[in-house]
Design a protein around this motif. Sequence first.
Motif, PDB file in Angstrom:
ATOM      1  N   ARG A  91       0.906  -1.180  -0.064  1.00 23.47           N
ATOM      2  CA  ARG A  91      -0.106   0.038  -0.026  1.00 23.47           C
ATOM      3  C   ARG A  91       0.871   1.229  -0.237  1.00 23.47           C
ATOM      4  NH1 ARG A  91      -3.306  -1.021   4.710  1.00 23.47           N
ATOM      5  NH2 ARG A  91      -3.605  -3.322   4.256  1.00 23.47           N
ATOM      6  N   LYS A  92       1.805   1.396   0.692  1.00 21.38           N
ATOM      7  CA  LYS A  92       2.926   2.239   0.874  1.00 21.38           C
ATOM      8  C   LYS A  92       3.587   2.646  -0.557  1.00 21.38           C
ATOM      9  CE  LYS A  92       4.037   2.215   5.622  1.00 21.38           C
ATOM     10  NZ  LYS A  92       5.123   2.110   6.800  1.00 21.38           N
ATOM     11  N   LYS A  93       4.060   1.499  -1.012  1.00 27.38           N
ATOM     12  CA  LYS A  93       4.518   1.666  -2.305  1.00 27.38           C
ATOM     13  C   LYS A  93       3.601   2.381  -3.709  1.00 27.38           C
ATOM     14  CE  LYS A  93       8.419  -0.473  -3.864  1.00 27.38           C
ATOM     15  NZ  LYS A  93       9.424   0.262  -3.999  1.00 27.38           N
ATOM     16  N   GLU A  94       2.527   1.567  -3.358  1.00 22.72           N
ATOM     17  CA  GLU A  94       1.176   2.250  -4.247  1.00 22.72           C
ATOM     18  C   GLU A  94       0.963   3.646  -4.184  1.00 22.72           C
ATOM     19  OE1 GLU A  94      -3.447   1.266  -4.405  1.00 22.72           O
ATOM     20  OE2 GLU A  94      -2.045  -0.752  -5.035  1.00 22.72           O
ATOM     21  N   ALA A  95       0.826   4.023  -2.834  1.00 21.18           N
ATOM     22  CA  ALA A  95       0.490   5.405  -2.747  1.00 21.18           C
ATOM     23  C   ALA A  95       1.875   6.271  -3.165  1.00 21.18           C
ATOM     24  CB  ALA A  95       0.397   5.343  -1.145  1.00 21.18           C
ATOM     25  N   SER A  96       2.867   5.922  -2.804  1.00 22.10           N
ATOM     26  CA  SER A  96       4.109   6.650  -3.302  1.00 22.10           C
ATOM     27  C   SER A  96       4.166   6.893  -4.907  1.00 22.10           C
ATOM     28  CB  SER A  96       5.329   6.128  -2.746  1.00 22.10           C
ATOM     29  OG  SER A  96       5.755   5.048  -3.238  1.00 22.10           O
ATOM     30  N   ALA A  97       3.845   5.791  -5.444  1.00 22.54           N
ATOM     31  CA  ALA A  97       3.751   5.617  -6.972  1.00 22.54           C
ATOM     32  C   ALA A  97       3.001   6.665  -7.450  1.00 22.54           C
ATOM     33  CB  ALA A  97       3.575   4.492  -7.600  1.00 22.54           C
ATOM     34  N   VAL A  98       1.460   7.082  -6.915  1.00 26.20           N
ATOM     35  CA  VAL A  98       0.529   7.712  -7.325  1.00 26.20           C
ATOM     36  C   VAL A  98       0.961   9.050  -7.057  1.00 26.20           C
ATOM     37  CG1 VAL A  98      -1.769   8.603  -6.580  1.00 26.20           C
ATOM     38  CG2 VAL A  98      -1.441   6.302  -6.912  1.00 26.20           C
ATOM     39  N   GLU A  99       1.597   9.336  -5.877  1.00 27.85           N
ATOM     40  CA  GLU A  99       1.943  10.812  -5.599  1.00 27.85           C
ATOM     41  C   GLU A  99       3.073  11.505  -6.415  1.00 27.85           C
ATOM     42  OE1 GLU A  99       3.207  10.785  -1.508  1.00 27.85           O
ATOM     43  OE2 GLU A  99       1.280  10.246  -0.909  1.00 27.85           O
ATOM     44  N   ARG A 100       4.062  10.638  -6.934  1.00 28.47           N
ATOM     45  CA  ARG A 100       4.870  11.129  -7.892  1.00 28.47           C
ATOM     46  C   ARG A 100       4.400  11.456  -9.177  1.00 28.47           C
ATOM     47  NH1 ARG A 100       8.870   6.380  -7.392  1.00 28.47           N
ATOM     48  NH2 ARG A 100       8.555   5.971  -5.397  1.00 28.47           N
ATOM     49  N   PRO A 101       4.736  12.549 -10.020  1.00 28.32           N
ATOM     50  CA  PRO A 101       4.603  12.876 -11.233  1.00 28.32           C
ATOM     51  C   PRO A 101       5.386  11.846 -12.094  1.00 28.32           C
ATOM     52  CG  PRO A 101       5.888  14.494 -10.305  1.00 28.32           C
ATOM     53  CD  PRO A 101       5.628  13.670  -9.134  1.00 28.32           C
ATOM     54  N   PRO A 102       4.632  11.568 -13.260  1.00 26.10           N
ATOM     55  CA  PRO A 102       5.429  10.718 -14.281  1.00 26.10           C
ATOM     56  C   PRO A 102       6.685  11.297 -14.641  1.00 26.10           C
ATOM     57  CG  PRO A 102       3.524  11.338 -15.074  1.00 26.10           C
ATOM     58  CD  PRO A 102       3.444  11.927 -13.808  1.00 26.10           C
ATOM     59  N   GLU A 103       7.822  10.610 -14.693  1.00 24.46           N
ATOM     60  CA  GLU A 103       9.065  11.155 -15.157  1.00 24.46           C
ATOM     61  C   GLU A 103       9.252  11.249 -16.705  1.00 24.46           C
ATOM     62  OE1 GLU A 103      12.482   9.197 -13.532  1.00 24.46           O
ATOM     63  OE2 GLU A 103      11.396   9.190 -11.589  1.00 24.46           O
ATOM     64  N   LYS A 104       9.737  12.273 -17.467  1.00 27.46           N
ATOM     65  CA  LYS A 104      10.081  12.270 -18.629  1.00 27.46           C
ATOM     66  C   LYS A 104      11.267  11.960 -19.154  1.00 27.46           C
ATOM     67  CE  LYS A 104       6.675  15.914 -18.864  1.00 27.46           C
ATOM     68  NZ  LYS A 104       6.419  17.456 -19.133  1.00 27.46           N
TER      69      LYS A 104
END
Length: 104
Positions: A91-104
């Motif tokens: 859940r923590k990994k999923e939440a941190s992935a949602v919070e981060r903007p996609p890298e270009k």
Amino acid sequence: NMFLVPALQWPGMNIVQGKDDIFLDLKQKFWNTYKTGLMYWPFVQLTNFSLVPVHWRTAYTGLCGFLWATFLCFSQQSGDGTLTSVFTFLRKKEASAVERPPEK
């Protein structure tokens, strides 16, 4: 016996990692891991012998053994020997992935 793997794995890994108390992980995590195994393996075997066709049983138990070994590795590094710690970590990994903007 899959239940005894942590009893052998943790002190050995702690020796290789050069930790002072090689039995610390064993003291902290063994009973939680043992109880988790007591819930996991009977369920695996129940489904294996009641639902899985005979020609797929070896592959099924191999997959379940791989998942158990993955759990043991996670428990060695970050967990406390319970499935709750795995779900919390995911859940923590999923939440941190949602919070981060996609890298270009």
